[in-house]
Design a protein around this motif. Sequence first.
Motif, PDB file in Angstrom:
ATOM      1  N   PHE A  53       8.978   8.253  16.407  1.00 45.13           N
ATOM      2  CA  PHE A  53       8.100   8.960  15.724  1.00 45.13           C
ATOM      3  C   PHE A  53       8.375   8.691  14.174  1.00 45.13           C
ATOM      4  O   PHE A  53       7.491   8.615  13.182  1.00 45.13           O
ATOM      5  CB  PHE A  53       7.985  10.399  15.833  1.00 45.13           C
ATOM      6  CG  PHE A  53       6.825  11.042  15.259  1.00 45.13           C
ATOM      7  CD1 PHE A  53       5.673  10.418  15.290  1.00 45.13           C
ATOM      8  CD2 PHE A  53       7.268  12.274  14.614  1.00 45.13           C
ATOM      9  CE1 PHE A  53       4.304  11.453  14.751  1.00 45.13           C
ATOM     10  CE2 PHE A  53       6.123  12.914  13.971  1.00 45.13           C
ATOM     11  CZ  PHE A  53       4.917  12.401  14.151  1.00 45.13           C
ATOM     12  N   PHE A  54       9.687   8.760  13.895  1.00 45.88           N
ATOM     13  CA  PHE A  54      10.291   8.423  12.604  1.00 45.88           C
ATOM     14  C   PHE A  54       9.906   7.110  12.035  1.00 45.88           C
ATOM     15  O   PHE A  54       9.563   6.787  11.069  1.00 45.88           O
ATOM     16  CB  PHE A  54      11.822   8.812  12.626  1.00 45.88           C
ATOM     17  CG  PHE A  54      11.730  10.236  12.101  1.00 45.88           C
ATOM     18  CD1 PHE A  54      11.968  10.781  10.709  1.00 45.88           C
ATOM     19  CD2 PHE A  54      12.301  11.193  13.232  1.00 45.88           C
ATOM     20  CE1 PHE A  54      12.307  12.106  10.492  1.00 45.88           C
ATOM     21  CE2 PHE A  54      12.512  12.457  12.781  1.00 45.88           C
ATOM     22  CZ  PHE A  54      12.183  12.948  11.444  1.00 45.88           C
ATOM     23  N   ASP A  55       9.844   6.126  13.113  1.00 49.93           N
ATOM     24  CA  ASP A  55       9.763   4.807  12.800  1.00 49.93           C
ATOM     25  C   ASP A  55       8.368   4.498  12.385  1.00 49.93           C
ATOM     26  O   ASP A  55       7.865   3.891  11.484  1.00 49.93           O
ATOM     27  CB  ASP A  55      10.158   3.982  13.880  1.00 49.93           C
ATOM     28  CG  ASP A  55      11.562   3.549  14.145  1.00 49.93           C
ATOM     29  OD1 ASP A  55      12.481   3.953  13.093  1.00 49.93           O
ATOM     30  OD2 ASP A  55      12.027   3.335  15.364  1.00 49.93           O
ATOM     31  N   ALA A  56       7.303   5.177  12.930  1.00 50.51           N
ATOM     32  CA  ALA A  56       6.133   5.009  12.751  1.00 50.51           C
ATOM     33  C   ALA A  56       5.610   6.040  11.494  1.00 50.51           C
ATOM     34  O   ALA A  56       4.862   5.398  10.852  1.00 50.51           O
ATOM     35  CB  ALA A  56       5.092   5.816  13.829  1.00 50.51           C
ATOM     36  N   ILE A  57       6.242   7.148  11.178  1.00 51.58           N
ATOM     37  CA  ILE A  57       6.094   7.589   9.809  1.00 51.58           C
ATOM     38  C   ILE A  57       6.378   6.579   8.618  1.00 51.58           C
ATOM     39  O   ILE A  57       6.107   6.273   7.815  1.00 51.58           O
ATOM     40  CB  ILE A  57       7.008   8.810   9.647  1.00 51.58           C
ATOM     41  CG1 ILE A  57       6.255  10.007  10.727  1.00 51.58           C
ATOM     42  CG2 ILE A  57       6.892   9.329   8.170  1.00 51.58           C
ATOM     43  CD1 ILE A  57       6.996  11.254  10.814  1.00 51.58           C
ATOM     44  N   ALA A  58       7.710   6.075   8.848  1.00 51.26           N
ATOM     45  CA  ALA A  58       8.403   4.970   7.916  1.00 51.26           C
ATOM     46  C   ALA A  58       7.266   3.822   7.684  1.00 51.26           C
ATOM     47  O   ALA A  58       6.891   3.605   6.543  1.00 51.26           O
ATOM     48  CB  ALA A  58       9.553   4.439   8.426  1.00 51.26           C
TER      49      ALA A  58
END
Length: 95
Positions: A53-58
């Motif tokens: 999810f953090f990768d997607a936010i990034a």
Amino acid sequence: NTAWAFARTGVKAPELFDAIASAAVSRLGEFNAQGLANTAWAFATAGVKAPEFFDAIASEAAPQLGQFNSQGLANTAWAFATAGVKAPELFDAVA
């Protein structure tokens, strides 16, 4: 923002955060800079482990960096550092 509210109050709700991540990942393109920053902050503050999810936010945040105010940028950087998620494309864009 439900995630922000739960993180702010310190209420532990891992199932809720999992559900939010599942529902939000396909809609992150609709988030503005503040929404991305607040969401990253909420997940990091709550101690939720959600590297994908953090990768997607990034991925969504990097092209919007010009829209972030200084507080949002700082909160986003803090969130990724606190969560222990490396996001080289995001931090390269910040630099």
